[in-house]
Design an enzyme around this catalytic site. Structure first.
Site, PDB file in Angstrom:
ATOM      1  N   ALA A   1     -29.613  43.450 -43.878  1.00 45.58           N
ATOM      2  CA  ALA A   1     -29.453  43.853 -45.279  1.00 45.58           C
ATOM      3  C   ALA A   1     -28.602  42.841 -46.041  1.00 45.58           C
ATOM      4  O   ALA A   1     -28.908  42.486 -47.184  1.00 45.58           O
ATOM      5  CB  ALA A   1     -28.822  45.242 -45.354  1.00 45.58           C
ATOM      6  N   LYS A   2     -27.520  42.375 -45.430  1.00 52.96           N
ATOM      7  CA  LYS A   2     -26.642  41.413 -46.107  1.00 52.96           C
ATOM      8  C   LYS A   2     -27.366  40.091 -46.347  1.00 52.96           C
ATOM      9  O   LYS A   2     -27.219  39.466 -47.410  1.00 52.96           O
ATOM     10  CB  LYS A   2     -25.385  41.183 -45.273  1.00 52.96           C
ATOM     11  CG  LYS A   2     -24.427  40.134 -45.862  1.00 52.96           C
ATOM     12  CD  LYS A   2     -23.879  40.555 -47.219  1.00 52.96           C
ATOM     13  CE  LYS A   2     -23.006  39.448 -47.839  1.00 52.96           C
ATOM     14  NZ  LYS A   2     -21.752  39.232 -47.088  1.00 52.96           N
ATOM     15  N   LEU A   3     -28.153  39.640 -45.369  1.00 52.75           N
ATOM     16  CA  LEU A   3     -28.894  38.392 -45.549  1.00 52.75           C
ATOM     17  C   LEU A   3     -29.939  38.528 -46.657  1.00 52.75           C
ATOM     18  O   LEU A   3     -30.107  37.615 -47.478  1.00 52.75           O
ATOM     19  CB  LEU A   3     -29.552  37.979 -44.233  1.00 52.75           C
ATOM     20  CG  LEU A   3     -28.578  37.557 -43.125  1.00 52.75           C
ATOM     21  CD1 LEU A   3     -29.325  37.303 -41.830  1.00 52.75           C
ATOM     22  CD2 LEU A   3     -27.768  36.329 -43.525  1.00 52.75           C
TER      23      LEU A   3
ATOM     24  N   THR B   1     -20.690  37.843 -42.026  1.00 49.16           N
ATOM     25  CA  THR B   1     -22.139  37.718 -42.172  1.00 49.16           C
ATOM     26  C   THR B   1     -22.628  36.724 -41.131  1.00 49.16           C
ATOM     27  O   THR B   1     -22.370  35.519 -41.230  1.00 49.16           O
ATOM     28  CB  THR B   1     -22.516  37.237 -43.579  1.00 49.16           C
ATOM     29  OG1 THR B   1     -21.968  38.137 -44.545  1.00 49.16           O
ATOM     30  CG2 THR B   1     -24.033  37.171 -43.738  1.00 49.16           C
TER      31      THR B   1
ATOM     32  N   VAL C   1     -19.932  42.948 -45.612  1.00 53.59           N
ATOM     33  CA  VAL C   1     -19.538  43.483 -46.908  1.00 53.59           C
ATOM     34  C   VAL C   1     -19.958  42.533 -48.020  1.00 53.59           C
ATOM     35  O   VAL C   1     -20.173  41.345 -47.793  1.00 53.59           O
ATOM     36  CB  VAL C   1     -18.016  43.730 -46.963  1.00 53.59           C
ATOM     37  CG1 VAL C   1     -17.620  44.821 -45.983  1.00 53.59           C
ATOM     38  CG2 VAL C   1     -17.234  42.448 -46.675  1.00 53.59           C
TER      39      VAL C   1
END
Length: 280
Positions: free
Chosen positions: A175-177, A101, A126
């Protein structure tokens, strides 16, 4: 391009999440090469048939796809720059996958350097932790060229379900953040709810058994309940990484001018309050 089991995969970053990912890759039949700074990290893979490399460049030279699952931007930069780096060893047509990330700009800078060598880059952070990795149910959020993603998707499916392509390079990181900022905000709300229940005279342990089974249920609530109903243990375990991701998201939002006085961001504000409660 279609993913094939004769694809050779290199994996760097054998932490609590990366190690089970790498194991699932090896056990799925992919030729797997590993590298780690500490040789002790490689010992659990003695029964998998995975090979080990003496350097990131050596690993890359033996791989068609290289996956990085390290902690932060600095780690990604260090592993991909210099004479003994991953990019120094990758061959034309290879794919470099960033499971870490990091800031989307880190991936874009990496793509610029990789393009010179005709190497493709995907960002595919992930979420789910070590248990999900062991079970093959990590959420994989990917960005980059759709054909390159299609080539790598069978590989991602060995440890991820669902595996989702979200757009151009950097989309997976955004999206992960968003995911981690929302999770951080949920942690604070869950802890506040349990504290409020206690102040209103409710049995905290009973409330902790009840709420996760009702419409208030959330992954964050379960983590807080497991940690005794407060943020202290959660903060000690994950506070540093959550603070990193909230800072990355804040810089991204500010750079794009998405946030402003006329458009308050309650999710980010709640996340910042949670970090403050953790002492971060």
């Amino acid at each position: 391009m279609r993913g094939r089991r004769d694809m050779r995969v290199g994996f760097i970053g054998l932490g609590s999440q990366g190690a089970p990912m790498a194991r699932r890759i090896a056990e799925a039949g992919y030729g797997t090469t590993l590298w780690a700074r500490r040789t002790a990290t490689l010992e659990p893979f003695a029964d998998t048939g995975a090979k080990t490399a003496g350097s990131p460049a050596e690993l890359a030279a033996a791989s068609d796809v290289v996956c990085l699952c390290v902690v932060d931007d600095a780690d990604v930069e260090q592993l991909t720059t210099g004479g003994d780096s991953v990019l120094a060893g990758m061959r034309r047509g290879g794919v470099l996958v960033v499971h870490s990330t990091v800031h989307p700009e880190t991936c874009r800078r990496l793509e610029e350097r990789a393009r010179v060598q005709r190497v493709s880059v995907l960002d595919a952070p992930v979420s789910g932790g070590g248990r999900a990795a062991e079970q093959g149910t990590l959420l994989v959020m990917a960005g980059g060229d759709p054909q390159v993603f299609a080539f790598c998707r069978p590989l991602f499916a060995t440890y991820g379900d669902p595996v989702v392509h979200l757009g151009p390079l950097g989309s997976g990181q955004v999206a992960k953040l968003l995911n981690n900022v929302l999770f951080t905000a949920h942690l604070g709300l869950a802890a506040n709810a349990l504290e409020l229940g206690s102040r209103l005279g409710l049995d905290t342990e009973g409330l902790g058994r009840l709420l996760p089974r009702g419409s208030a249920a959330s992954f964050a609530l379960e983590r807080v309940v497991d940690a005794g109903g407060t943020l202290q243990r959660v903060g000690a375990h994950a506070g540093g990484l959550l603070a990193k991701d909230v800072r990355l998201f804040t810089s991204l939002v500010e750079a794009l001018g998405v946030d402003g006085e006329d458009q308050p961001d309650p999710v980010r504000e709640a996340a910042l309050l949670t970090l403050r409660a953790m002492g971060r």
